[in-house]
Design a protein around this motif. Structure first.
Motif, PDB file in Angstrom:
ATOM      1  N   GLY A   1       0.706  -1.068  -0.002  1.00 44.30           N
ATOM      2  CA  GLY A   1      -0.031   0.075  -0.045  1.00 44.30           C
ATOM      3  C   GLY A   1       0.794   1.296   0.158  1.00 44.30           C
ATOM      4  N   ILE A   2       0.318   2.345  -0.631  1.00 44.57           N
ATOM      5  CA  ILE A   2       1.341   3.404  -0.742  1.00 44.57           C
ATOM      6  C   ILE A   2       0.003   4.669  -0.406  1.00 44.57           C
ATOM      7  N   PHE A   3       0.382   5.361   0.603  1.00 45.14           N
ATOM      8  CA  PHE A   3      -0.422   6.486   1.068  1.00 45.14           C
ATOM      9  C   PHE A   3       0.210   7.715   0.530  1.00 45.14           C
ATOM     10  N   VAL A   4      -0.498   8.448  -0.231  1.00 43.57           N
ATOM     11  CA  VAL A   4      -0.001   9.513  -0.706  1.00 43.57           C
ATOM     12  C   VAL A   4      -0.523  10.895   0.133  1.00 43.57           C
ATOM     13  N   GLN A   5       0.349  11.719   0.661  1.00 46.84           N
ATOM     14  CA  GLN A   5       0.266  12.903   1.547  1.00 46.84           C
ATOM     15  C   GLN A   5       1.141  13.881   1.367  1.00 46.84           C
ATOM     16  N   ILE A   6       1.088  14.507   0.055  1.00 50.75           N
ATOM     17  CA  ILE A   6       2.059  15.571  -0.310  1.00 50.75           C
ATOM     18  C   ILE A   6       1.513  16.841  -0.506  1.00 50.75           C
ATOM     19  N   GLY A   7       0.382  17.116   0.046  1.00 49.40           N
ATOM     20  CA  GLY A   7      -0.362  18.536  -0.174  1.00 49.40           C
ATOM     21  C   GLY A   7      -1.467  18.449  -0.907  1.00 49.40           C
ATOM     22  N   LEU A   8      -1.946  19.969  -1.335  1.00 52.47           N
ATOM     23  CA  LEU A   8      -3.114  20.154  -1.999  1.00 52.47           C
ATOM     24  C   LEU A   8      -3.102  20.871  -3.378  1.00 52.47           C
ATOM     25  N   VAL A   9      -4.146  20.586  -4.147  1.00 48.37           N
ATOM     26  CA  VAL A   9      -4.293  21.264  -5.581  1.00 48.37           C
ATOM     27  C   VAL A   9      -5.412  21.839  -5.449  1.00 48.37           C
ATOM     28  N   PRO A  10      -5.646  23.343  -5.751  1.00 47.86           N
ATOM     29  CA  PRO A  10      -6.798  24.092  -5.711  1.00 47.86           C
ATOM     30  C   PRO A  10      -8.033  23.599  -6.830  1.00 47.86           C
ATOM     31  N   ASN A  11      -9.231  23.529  -6.250  1.00 51.87           N
ATOM     32  CA  ASN A  11     -10.288  23.115  -7.394  1.00 51.87           C
ATOM     33  C   ASN A  11     -10.569  24.270  -8.077  1.00 51.87           C
ATOM     34  N   SER A  12      -9.754  24.588  -9.060  1.00 53.01           N
ATOM     35  CA  SER A  12     -10.092  25.722  -9.908  1.00 53.01           C
ATOM     36  C   SER A  12     -10.006  25.852 -11.426  1.00 53.01           C
ATOM     37  N   GLU A  13      -9.992  24.461 -11.872  1.00 52.56           N
ATOM     38  CA  GLU A  13      -9.892  24.177 -13.224  1.00 52.56           C
ATOM     39  C   GLU A  13     -11.019  25.025 -13.896  1.00 52.56           C
ATOM     40  N   PHE A  14     -12.121  25.014 -13.630  1.00 53.42           N
ATOM     41  CA  PHE A  14     -13.327  25.602 -14.346  1.00 53.42           C
ATOM     42  C   PHE A  14     -13.218  27.074 -14.473  1.00 53.42           C
ATOM     43  N   LEU A  15     -12.056  27.957 -13.868  1.00 55.44           N
ATOM     44  CA  LEU A  15     -11.947  29.116 -13.589  1.00 55.44           C
ATOM     45  C   LEU A  15     -10.735  29.600 -14.471  1.00 55.44           C
ATOM     46  N   ARG A  16     -10.050  28.943 -15.274  1.00 63.06           N
ATOM     47  CA  ARG A  16      -8.873  29.290 -16.089  1.00 63.06           C
ATOM     48  C   ARG A  16      -9.028  30.420 -17.046  1.00 63.06           C
ATOM     49  N   ASP A  17     -10.022  30.210 -17.670  1.00 64.81           N
ATOM     50  CA  ASP A  17     -10.379  31.440 -18.633  1.00 64.81           C
ATOM     51  C   ASP A  17     -11.389  32.490 -18.087  1.00 64.81           C
ATOM     52  N   THR A  18     -11.474  32.413 -16.824  1.00 64.30           N
ATOM     53  CA  THR A  18     -12.534  33.404 -16.377  1.00 64.30           C
ATOM     54  C   THR A  18     -11.635  34.441 -15.249  1.00 64.30           C
ATOM     55  N   LEU A  19     -10.975  33.970 -14.464  1.00 67.26           N
ATOM     56  CA  LEU A  19     -10.284  34.644 -13.451  1.00 67.26           C
ATOM     57  C   LEU A  19      -8.833  34.542 -13.735  1.00 67.26           C
ATOM     58  N   GLU A  20      -8.209  35.519 -13.036  1.00 62.58           N
ATOM     59  CA  GLU A  20      -6.631  35.533 -12.832  1.00 62.58           C
ATOM     60  C   GLU A  20      -6.270  34.554 -11.685  1.00 62.58           C
TER      61      GLU A  20
ATOM     62  N   THR B   1      -2.800  31.968 -10.195  1.00 63.80           N
ATOM     63  CA  THR B   1      -1.395  31.758 -10.160  1.00 63.80           C
ATOM     64  C   THR B   1      -1.001  30.655 -11.032  1.00 63.80           C
ATOM     65  N   ASN B   2       0.291  30.548 -11.261  1.00 58.21           N
ATOM     66  CA  ASN B   2       0.761  29.320 -11.806  1.00 58.21           C
ATOM     67  C   ASN B   2       0.343  27.952 -11.408  1.00 58.21           C
ATOM     68  N   ARG B   3       0.137  28.004 -10.153  1.00 58.45           N
ATOM     69  CA  ARG B   3      -0.254  26.842  -9.197  1.00 58.45           C
ATOM     70  C   ARG B   3      -1.834  26.555  -9.287  1.00 58.45           C
ATOM     71  N   GLY B   4      -2.587  27.311  -9.992  1.00 53.12           N
ATOM     72  CA  GLY B   4      -4.193  27.307 -10.119  1.00 53.12           C
ATOM     73  C   GLY B   4      -4.845  28.016  -8.926  1.00 53.12           C
ATOM     74  N   GLU B   5      -4.112  28.915  -7.900  1.00 56.19           N
ATOM     75  CA  GLU B   5      -4.761  29.317  -7.085  1.00 56.19           C
ATOM     76  C   GLU B   5      -5.253  30.819  -7.473  1.00 56.19           C
ATOM     77  N   ILE B   6      -6.649  31.229  -6.840  1.00 59.36           N
ATOM     78  CA  ILE B   6      -7.258  32.402  -7.404  1.00 59.36           C
ATOM     79  C   ILE B   6      -6.511  33.586  -6.976  1.00 59.36           C
ATOM     80  N   LEU B   7      -6.097  34.573  -7.544  1.00 56.81           N
ATOM     81  CA  LEU B   7      -5.522  35.672  -6.951  1.00 56.81           C
ATOM     82  C   LEU B   7      -6.590  36.490  -6.263  1.00 56.81           C
ATOM     83  N   VAL B   8      -6.309  36.962  -4.917  1.00 55.31           N
ATOM     84  CA  VAL B   8      -7.254  37.924  -4.030  1.00 55.31           C
ATOM     85  C   VAL B   8      -6.695  38.786  -3.376  1.00 55.31           C
ATOM     86  N   ASN B   9      -7.355  39.901  -3.235  1.00 53.82           N
ATOM     87  CA  ASN B   9      -6.653  40.973  -2.474  1.00 53.82           C
ATOM     88  C   ASN B   9      -7.230  40.929  -0.977  1.00 53.82           C
ATOM     89  N   ALA B  10      -6.723  41.920  -0.155  1.00 56.16           N
ATOM     90  CA  ALA B  10      -7.075  41.918   1.367  1.00 56.16           C
ATOM     91  C   ALA B  10      -8.645  41.608   1.620  1.00 56.16           C
TER      92      ALA B  10
END
Length: 514
Positions: free
Chosen positions: A440-459, A461-470
């Protein structure tokens, strides 16, 4: 089986039984069968509306407990001893068989009653799996409500022959009429939608008729729940649409850093979040996935079933999911040895060699948990240092069956065509390749943002995170975002809640000004 405190609590619950019920215990002379029979006796002695029947010559699985209204053929069964996380499933089955009403949404209850197909569910679980009870309880309720439905919870650790024969390496694993139906956490709504032909079209038509919101929250994790509460408290029309309420918190076992709460578990926190949201006038729409947003007169959110919701403002809180290794063999052997939830699937690897990929808190916690179940745990960390808290590292290093390897880059998952048999990694210092034999191999290496449906809509980052201000504002006016899907540097429950409140207040301010 039951200590005095648990027995007292159970006695209180069982007073809610309205109609007589029968518990039938199938025994086979084993120690586990004796334990199950003792449990059934203790339960039956607590309430005179419960009769106990002992089947000493069972034709099917044993040990097994079946529950039914008196005089009816049982449709709810527990193959194994329903303790641990499944004790609640047992209590609910007793109450519901005895006529105590479920708290599920009325439309879901009617949908379950209306099923006309013959549905025989078999649910393979582990007693340490926090995701399994939701599936067991949903299918038990369906069986109580509808004579066309039967369901059996099967403890994979107790029925190893079945687990091996069906090559089950992840729980919950659900079989419907002998064929694999699904794996992983499933809500009552999701199950019903899957077995009820035409349900999706009906839901899309109903959703399309909803009036526009002042604020629509997309996502039901801590950030989304917080945003919804802060929005509703402003007295504006608020909605929440979520594929799965609770998000990743539902899969989290021990939570010990939620300020003012010394210790809790993910499912408990999620239940409290949902109840808090529903204490306000919030339109909660579950099991629906957003696939597109577009700004027109209103901001429109298109769902996977084709329905379109409209709102003056949006708060995106779609969260994140487990990051994958992206190495050869990972997808081929997913749920066949490659797993992402040690609490759920760990018991299926009892006495076997396992590996954990990742040396952060999640990885080291997984190694500690697995060390108590499996033969040996090898932790592979890409960096030259472990990122986990020092207290966890010291605990892992003290365990004799845990080996920690740093500077290790996993390169391939190996299998025999049916299941995992090992993995390859490269020592980043020497560039040498090594082989580790694991089941068995248990993968625990962090997270990927659920933002694929926003790629052509919002700005993003190269990691797929939504850029927000304060204020939580995104690049589209009227659209705000919060939580793990954003550029928030620390992915923590308490931080997500704070950012959800910030985004909701930012969106409210936008409404006032526009």
């Amino acid at each position: 089986m039951l200590d005095s405190n648990l027995k007292q609590q159970l006695d209180t619950y069982l007073q809610n039984i309205i109609n007589p019920i029968e518990i039938t215990v199938s025994i086979n002379g084993s120690k586990k069968a004796e334990e199950l029979l003792n449990l059934a006796r203790e339960i039956s002695e607590l309430n005179d509306k419960i009769d106990l029947i002992v089947d000493e010559n069972p034709q099917g699985r044993a040990p097994q407990m079946a529950i039914a209204p008196k005089g009816e053929t049982p449709r709810v069964r527990f193959a194994g001893i329903p303790m641990g996380h499944e004790f609640t499933s047992l209590v609910l089955a007793l109450l519901q068989a005895g006529g105590h009403p479920s708290k599920a949404e009325p439309e879901l209850l009617e949908q379950a009653k209306g099923l006309t197909s013959t549905l025989n569910f078999e649910i393979y679980i582990s007693l340490t799996c926090q995701n399994c009870p939701e599936v067991v309880q949903a299918m038990n309720l369906m069986a109580v409500l509808n004579p066309n439905v039967t369901t059996t919870m099967i403890d994979g650790a107790l029925f190893q022959d079945e687990v091996n024969e069906r090559e089950i390496m992840a729980v919950p694993s659900v079989y419907l009429n002998g064929e694999l139906f699904g794996q992983g956490r499933m809500s009552l709504a999701e199950i019903l939608n899957k077995v009820d032909t035409g349900a999706s079209e009906k839901q899309a038509a109903a959703l399309a008729e909803k009036a526009p919101y002042d604020m629509l929250v997309v996502g039901g994790g801590p950030a989304g729940a917080s945003a919804a509460i802060y929005s509703a408290r402003k007295g504006i029309r608020t909605g929440v649409v979520a594929e799965r309420f609770g998000g990743q918190v539902s899969d989290t076992m021990a939570i010990e850093n939620f300020i003012s709460v010394k210790e809790t578990e993910g499912p408990k926190l999620v239940a409290n979040l949902e109840q808090h949201v529903l204490d306000y006038d919030v339109d909660l729409i579950k099991t629906q996935k957003a696939v597109r947003i577009e700004k027109k007169d209103f901001i429109e959110v298109e769902l996977e079933n084709g329905a379109v919701l409209k709102s003056k403002t949006i708060v995106l809180a779609t969260g994140a999911r487990w990051r994958e290794m992206n190495v050869p063999g990972e997808q081929e052997y997913r749920n066949k040895g490659v797993a992402y939830c040690p609490h759920c699937d760990g018991p299926l690897f009892k006495g076997k060699n396992t590996a954990v990929i990742g040396g952060g808190n999640s990885g080291i916690e997984a190694a500690i948990d697995l060390a108590g179940i499996t033969k040996h745990v090898t932790v592979l960390e890409f960096s030259d240092t472990l990122r986990a808290d020092d207290v966890l590292v010291k605990k892992a290093e003290s365990l004799p069956n845990v080996t920690i390897i740093k500077n290790a880059m996993t390169t391939e998952v190996l299998g025999d065509g049916q299941r995992v048999i090992g993995l390859k990694y490269t020592d980043r210092r020497t560039d040498e390749s090594h082989l580790v034999d694991v089941a068995g191999i248990f993968v625990q290496i962090g997270l990927v943002p659920n933002s694929e449906f926003l790629r052509d809509t919002l700005e993003l980052t190269n990691r797929g995170e939504i850029l927000v201000n304060a204020h939580g504002e995104t690049s589209m006016p009227g659209v705000f975002a919060a939580g793990d899907v954003t550029t928030s540097p620390y992915k923590q429950i308490i931080i997500s809640m704070g950012s959800g409140a910030t985004a909701a207040l930012g969106a409210f301010d936008y409404l006032i000004r526009n």
